[in-house]
Design an enzyme around this catalytic site. Structure first.
Site, short mmCIF file in Angstrom:
data_model
loop_
_atom_site.label_atom_id
_atom_site.label_comp_id
_atom_site.label_asym_id
_atom_site.label_seq_id
_atom_site.Cartn_x
_atom_site.Cartn_y
_atom_site.Cartn_z
N HIS A 64 0.85 -1.20 0.00
CA HIS A 64 0.00 0.00 0.00
C HIS A 64 0.87 1.24 0.00
O HIS A 64 2.09 1.16 0.19
CB HIS A 64 -0.97 0.00 1.19
N HIS A 66 1.46 3.80 1.93
CA HIS A 66 1.93 4.55 3.09
C HIS A 66 3.44 4.67 3.00
O HIS A 66 4.12 3.73 2.56
CB HIS A 66 1.54 3.83 4.39
N ASP A 68 6.04 4.45 4.84
CA ASP A 68 7.02 3.50 5.38
C ASP A 68 7.18 2.26 4.48
O ASP A 68 8.11 1.49 4.66
CB ASP A 68 6.69 3.09 6.82
N HIS A 69 6.29 2.09 3.50
CA HIS A 69 6.35 0.92 2.61
C HIS A 69 6.89 1.27 1.22
O HIS A 69 7.20 0.37 0.46
CB HIS A 69 4.98 0.26 2.49
N HIS A 141 -6.99 -1.98 6.32
CA HIS A 141 -6.03 -1.05 6.90
C HIS A 141 -6.44 0.42 6.83
O HIS A 141 -5.64 1.30 7.12
CB HIS A 141 -4.68 -1.25 6.19
N HIS A 269 6.57 -5.98 11.07
CA HIS A 269 6.08 -4.61 11.20
C HIS A 269 5.89 -4.28 12.69
O HIS A 269 4.83 -3.87 13.15
CB HIS A 269 4.75 -4.44 10.43
ZN LIG Z 1 3.36 0.37 7.75
ZN LIG Z 2 0.15 1.47 6.53
#
Ligand SMILES: [Zn+2]
Ligand SMILES: [Zn+2]
Length: 304
Positions: A64, A66, A68-69, A141, A269
């Site tokens: 996804h 976001h 951090d990914h 999420h 995570h």
């Molecule tokens: Zn994350």
């Molecule tokens: Zn996320």
């Protein structure tokens, strides 16, 4: 041929890095082929350290959008380019992935000296290859988030070389025919492959499900996994936070592992608030004993 499958946890943290854990990224190696699931900041350094090879057949799969990914993606493409990758790279992700890569590339030149193919996928779709499929399902999420199951097709049965010799089949092309399930003629006799080939063996299944609440679609996707990599952001004491931010506690991840009939769970995570995440492992093991808490750069060999 026996193709080995391994998983290297390049980054096991979430949201922000801490001293112990980098941002999320998981590398699956299947024979000479690479699959990189998510690309948190700093992934390229971990990737190089894992000595995975820069010019292999490779796919990057994004769960996804976001930060951090995906913030590691421009750096990854830039580094691969600098280090001489020439082979096409495929990036797979949810809607918006094409926009992300093209807009970064428009502003900051990524030095892409290799072709990039970007494919946006939806839950229910599959990425198909000759020897495996990667199925896509919805995670839960808050924003569109994809979970992936990497599933090998059944592997051919074991070839009994000694028996083939006993039956008078000379090593070489005839062995190949038998290994692919065909019958061969030796002199005036036909040898059927069943005589020298065991039953087909189950392939490896690995499911990657971050960031997500425990949910039915992930349980279905993960059914019978040899390894389930699941969001385990928080301990039970922060269960409310997990719910609020669309994450799972380690105990909830263990529940998903149990209900999906998975054989091993990797807690993944992990929130940066835990320096010592061992209590999370203890909580998970109460529900699902085959839980592990991988550290960055640790590798697990996966067998069916
Ligand atoms: Zn994350
Ligand atoms: Zn996320």
């Amino acid at each position: 041929m026996n193709i080995s499958v391994s998983v290297t946890f390049l980054g096991t943290g979430g949201s922000v890095p801490n001293k112990f854990r980098n941002l999320p990224s998981v590398l699956i190696r299947r024979g000479p082929e690479l699959f990189l699931f998510d690309c948190g900041e700093g992934t390229q350094r971990q990737f190089l350290q894992a000595r995975a090879g820069i010019n292999r057949k490779m796919r990057i799969l994004i769960s996804h959008l976001h930060g951090d990914h995906v913030f590691g993606l421009p750096g990854m493409l830039h580094s691969l380019s600098f280090m001489g990758r020439s082979r096409e790279l495929e990036i797979i992700g949810p809607k918006g992935t094409i926009g992300l890569v093209t807009s970064v590339n428009r502003v900051v030149k990524l030095y892409n000296r290799f072709p990039i193919r970007i494919r946006e996928v939806k839950p229910g779709q599959s990425i198909k290859d000759a020897e495996y499929n990667i199925r896509v399902a919805a995670a839960q999420h808050g924003i569109a988030c994809l979970a992936y199951a990497f599933e090998e097709k059944p592997r051919p049965g074991r070839f009994d070389a000694a028996k083939a010799r006993r039956l008078g089949v000379p090593e070489g092309p005839l062995w190949k025919e038998l290994q692919s399930g065909k019958s061969v003629r030796v002199g005036r006799r036909w040898i059927v492959s069943k005589l020298v080939l065991g039953p087909p063996r189950q392939g490896v299944k690995i499911t990657y499900a971050v960031d997500t609440r425990p949910c039915a679609s992930v349980i279905r996707l993960a059914s019978g996994s040899d390894l389930l990599i699941h969001d385990s952001c928080f301990a039970e004491s922060a269960a409310r936070k997990a719910k609020e931010y669309g994450h799972s506690t380690a105990g909830e991840a263990a529940g998903v592992a149990k209900r999906s009939g998975s054989r091993m769970l990797a807690l993944f995570h992990i929130s940066a608030m835990y320096e010592d995440a061992l209590p999370l492992l203890a909580e998970a093991r109460k529900v699902f004993h085959q839980s592990i808490l991988p550290r960055d750069m640790e590798t697990v060999s996966v067998v069916a």
